[in-house]
Design a protein around this motif. Structure first.
Motif, PDB file in Angstrom:
ATOM      1  N   LEU A   1     -56.592   8.558 110.655  1.00 19.45           N
ATOM      2  CA  LEU A   1     -56.566   9.408 112.467  1.00 19.45           C
ATOM      3  C   LEU A   1     -56.168  11.069 112.531  1.00 19.45           C
ATOM      4  N   GLY A   2     -55.826  11.689 111.121  1.00 17.05           N
ATOM      5  CA  GLY A   2     -56.318  13.130 110.984  1.00 17.05           C
ATOM      6  C   GLY A   2     -57.081  13.344 111.215  1.00 17.05           C
ATOM      7  N   GLY A   3     -58.117  12.349 109.779  1.00 17.73           N
ATOM      8  CA  GLY A   3     -59.050  12.335 110.172  1.00 17.73           C
ATOM      9  C   GLY A   3     -60.214  12.831 111.793  1.00 17.73           C
ATOM     10  N   ALA A   4     -59.807  10.906 112.426  1.00 22.46           N
ATOM     11  CA  ALA A   4     -60.756  10.940 112.863  1.00 22.46           C
ATOM     12  C   ALA A   4     -60.008  11.710 113.975  1.00 22.46           C
ATOM     13  N   GLY A   5     -59.351  12.400 114.384  1.00 21.81           N
ATOM     14  CA  GLY A   5     -58.736  13.584 115.155  1.00 21.81           C
ATOM     15  C   GLY A   5     -59.148  14.983 115.109  1.00 21.81           C
ATOM     16  N   SER A   6     -59.503  15.427 114.066  1.00 25.32           N
ATOM     17  CA  SER A   6     -59.807  16.068 113.473  1.00 25.32           C
ATOM     18  C   SER A   6     -61.268  16.562 113.897  1.00 25.32           C
ATOM     19  N   GLY A   7     -62.031  15.086 113.859  1.00 22.33           N
ATOM     20  CA  GLY A   7     -63.393  14.960 113.987  1.00 22.33           C
ATOM     21  C   GLY A   7     -63.894  15.276 115.295  1.00 22.33           C
ATOM     22  N   ALA A   8     -63.293  14.715 115.841  1.00 24.14           N
ATOM     23  CA  ALA A   8     -62.900  14.919 117.718  1.00 24.14           C
ATOM     24  C   ALA A   8     -63.158  16.065 117.975  1.00 24.14           C
ATOM     25  N   CYS A   9     -62.036  16.997 117.197  1.00 31.69           N
ATOM     26  CA  CYS A   9     -62.146  18.255 118.188  1.00 31.69           C
ATOM     27  C   CYS A   9     -62.974  19.112 117.373  1.00 31.69           C
ATOM     28  N   LEU A  10     -63.619  18.633 116.360  1.00 32.71           N
ATOM     29  CA  LEU A  10     -64.921  19.542 116.067  1.00 32.71           C
ATOM     30  C   LEU A  10     -65.830  19.098 117.190  1.00 32.71           C
ATOM     31  N   VAL A  11     -66.027  18.122 117.060  1.00 29.42           N
ATOM     32  CA  VAL A  11     -67.142  17.265 118.026  1.00 29.42           C
ATOM     33  C   VAL A  11     -66.736  18.367 119.511  1.00 29.42           C
ATOM     34  N   LEU A  12     -66.411  17.826 119.719  1.00 30.43           N
ATOM     35  CA  LEU A  12     -66.211  18.823 121.707  1.00 30.43           C
ATOM     36  C   LEU A  12     -65.639  20.396 121.188  1.00 30.43           C
ATOM     37  N   ALA A  13     -64.790  20.715 120.161  1.00 24.93           N
ATOM     38  CA  ALA A  13     -65.577  22.426 120.427  1.00 24.93           C
ATOM     39  C   ALA A  13     -66.923  22.744 120.457  1.00 24.93           C
ATOM     40  N   VAL A  14     -67.687  22.356 119.398  1.00 27.31           N
ATOM     41  CA  VAL A  14     -69.559  22.379 119.061  1.00 27.31           C
ATOM     42  C   VAL A  14     -70.100  22.113 120.641  1.00 27.31           C
ATOM     43  N   ALA A  15     -69.430  21.367 121.062  1.00 33.33           N
ATOM     44  CA  ALA A  15     -69.970  20.585 122.924  1.00 33.33           C
ATOM     45  C   ALA A  15     -69.441  22.019 123.885  1.00 33.33           C
ATOM     46  N   GLY A  16     -68.197  22.312 123.537  1.00 36.74           N
ATOM     47  CA  GLY A  16     -67.993  23.060 124.451  1.00 36.74           C
ATOM     48  C   GLY A  16     -68.710  24.616 124.426  1.00 36.74           C
TER      49      GLY A  16
ATOM     50  N   ALA B   1     -61.282  22.445 112.081  1.00 39.45           N
ATOM     51  CA  ALA B   1     -61.175  20.765 112.303  1.00 39.45           C
ATOM     52  C   ALA B   1     -61.446  20.311 110.871  1.00 39.45           C
ATOM     53  N   LEU B   2     -62.975  21.012 110.160  1.00 44.72           N
ATOM     54  CA  LEU B   2     -63.318  21.152 109.232  1.00 44.72           C
ATOM     55  C   LEU B   2     -62.792  20.909 108.357  1.00 44.72           C
ATOM     56  N   ILE B   3     -61.545  22.017 108.353  1.00 43.15           N
ATOM     57  CA  ILE B   3     -60.703  21.884 107.048  1.00 43.15           C
ATOM     58  C   ILE B   3     -59.467  20.149 106.646  1.00 43.15           C
ATOM     59  N   VAL B   4     -59.186  20.057 108.360  1.00 42.04           N
ATOM     60  CA  VAL B   4     -58.517  18.938 107.804  1.00 42.04           C
ATOM     61  C   VAL B   4     -59.440  17.725 107.634  1.00 42.04           C
ATOM     62  N   MET B   5     -61.107  17.386 108.205  1.00 46.79           N
ATOM     63  CA  MET B   5     -61.613  16.353 107.574  1.00 46.79           C
ATOM     64  C   MET B   5     -61.341  17.034 106.198  1.00 46.79           C
ATOM     65  N   VAL B   6     -61.984  17.911 105.131  1.00 48.17           N
ATOM     66  CA  VAL B   6     -61.996  18.024 103.928  1.00 48.17           C
ATOM     67  C   VAL B   6     -61.243  17.075 103.015  1.00 48.17           C
ATOM     68  N   TYR B   7     -59.513  18.064 103.959  1.00 52.00           N
ATOM     69  CA  TYR B   7     -58.031  17.784 103.069  1.00 52.00           C
ATOM     70  C   TYR B   7     -58.617  16.193 103.526  1.00 52.00           C
ATOM     71  N   THR B   8     -57.829  15.579 104.029  1.00 50.53           N
ATOM     72  CA  THR B   8     -58.281  14.382 104.043  1.00 50.53           C
ATOM     73  C   THR B   8     -58.959  12.973 103.291  1.00 50.53           C
ATOM     74  N   GLY B   9     -59.427  14.058 102.150  1.00 48.05           N
ATOM     75  CA  GLY B   9     -60.591  13.592 100.668  1.00 48.05           C
ATOM     76  C   GLY B   9     -59.901  14.231 100.046  1.00 48.05           C
ATOM     77  N   LEU B  10     -60.030  15.422  99.443  1.00 47.82           N
ATOM     78  CA  LEU B  10     -59.178  16.005  98.744  1.00 47.82           C
ATOM     79  C   LEU B  10     -57.571  15.748  98.496  1.00 47.82           C
ATOM     80  N   LEU B  11     -56.965  15.370  99.177  1.00 51.41           N
ATOM     81  CA  LEU B  11     -55.623  15.261  99.212  1.00 51.41           C
ATOM     82  C   LEU B  11     -55.000  13.393  97.981  1.00 51.41           C
ATOM     83  N   LEU B  12     -55.772  12.643  98.096  1.00 49.66           N
ATOM     84  CA  LEU B  12     -56.410  11.580  97.695  1.00 49.66           C
ATOM     85  C   LEU B  12     -57.278  12.176  96.005  1.00 49.66           C
ATOM     86  N   GLN B  13     -58.293  12.968  95.710  1.00 54.04           N
ATOM     87  CA  GLN B  13     -58.608  13.366  95.033  1.00 54.04           C
ATOM     88  C   GLN B  13     -58.293  14.501  93.750  1.00 54.04           C
TER      89      GLN B  13
END
Length: 319
Positions: free
Chosen positions: A9-24, A142-154
């Motif tokens: 959910l964190g990855g999908a939500g932050s990814g959508a925020c990134l897409v919407l911000a760029v589109a805006g 939003a990109l930091i949140v997207m990266v964080y969801t992977g770094l959390l496990l790593q």
């Protein structure tokens, strides 16, 4: 399951925020401003006001991204065991992946909420420059949140499967693809999908490219896992081998190959190729592609988290 849902959910939500911000940022300035009565010291006073067509695109999509992130926060609180521990992450001075991720998550949520209210017309009188600044800030956060969801496990290096170099890349690309799918799915459920057909044609092309990159990253991830599994006969190597076997041939292997590789990568890529070649742009195919991407994103995180094995556990299991 709470941490799996949080990562998804964190990855999908932050990814959508990134897409919407760029589109805006690509929305023409003259489309989203109105001239207010009176004059400011430096020219005519204007304010941000999105027309109904843009409201039908941005407001529901931002709302869905906010819901996804809010549910992700609740899942994180459930995983921590107590809700007050989530607040401690924000007030703790300790620098860690979790603390940085919590700050970025909170900032992403606040900025997305502000932009959602602005695009929905709930907040009036703000300047167009204020909205643009908020969108510019939202992109890196939003990109930091997207990266964080992977770094959390790593960051949990004790589990060899999660310490593989390619894991954050897989999670970031999956989050971006899920974000595109979430925005496109919401738009096609309403009227915005048809109203902004050229925009979503470019989004389909972008998502197809992201899926290809994600597939390549997953392949590199599996190769790295196999290499780690073939290392010296230590407890770490045994854990890596057990995790790799569990991922590709274990109890959840069907989910990995059919649910993620098939339904989450191959099928949406095929559907998007059809969408790009079909001028009719059938709405059902667009919704199906979005659903497949989101399903695949969840299944991928589920399988990787479930396959992770600690060296001590692997050594005990191996006898």
């Amino acid at each position: 399951m709470p941490i799996i849902l949080y990562l998804f959910l964190g990855g999908a939500g932050s990814g959508a925020c990134l897409v919407l911000a760029v589109a805006g940022l690509f929305v023409p300035r003259e489309r989203v401003i109105v001239v207010r009565s009176g004059r400011a010291r430096r020219g005519v006073r204007t304010a941000f006001a999105a027309p109904s067509a843009y409201r039908s695109l941005f407001a529901p999509a931002y709302a869905c991204s906010l819901v996804a992130m809010l549910l992700g926060m609740l899942c994180l609180a459930a995983d921590l065991g107590r809700a007050d521990r989530l607040l401690l992450l924000l007030v703790s001075p300790t620098f860690s992946h979790i603390a940085v991720g919590a700050y970025a998550f909170a900032a992403c949520f606040v900025l997305a909420l502000v932009l959602a209210l602005a695009w929905a017309g709930v907040v009036r009188g703000v300047s167009q420059g204020f909205v643009r600044v908020a969108e510019i800030l939202l992109i890196p956060i939003a990109l930091i949140v997207m990266v964080y969801t992977g770094l959390l496990l790593q960051s949990l290096a004790a589990v060899p499967l999660w310490a593989v170099f390619w894991l954050p890349a897989v999670f970031v690309l999956s989050s971006l693809s899920c974000g595109i799918a979430l925005v496109a799915g919401v738009a096609h459920l309403g009227s915005a999908g048809a109203a902004f057909a050229p925009l979503f044609r470019r989004a389909v092309f972008a998502d197809a490219a992201v899926i290809v990159l994600e597939a390549l990253s997953v392949a590199a991830f599996l190769v790295a896992c196999a290499a780690a599994a073939g290392a010296s006969a230590s407890g770490t190597a045994q854990a890596a081998a057990s995790s790799y076997t569990e991922l590709v041939a274990g109890a959840n292997a069907g989910l990995w190959w059919f649910g993620f590789a098939g339904m989450g990568l191959a099928l949406p890529l095929l559907l998007e190729v059809v969408l790009l070649s079909d001028e009719a742009k059938p709405r059902g195919l667009a919704l199906a592609a979005s659903a497949c991407v989101l399903l695949g994103g969840f299944v991928m995180r589920f399988c990787i988290v479930e396959a992770g094995m600690h060296p001590v556990i692997a050594f005990a299991a191996g006898g």
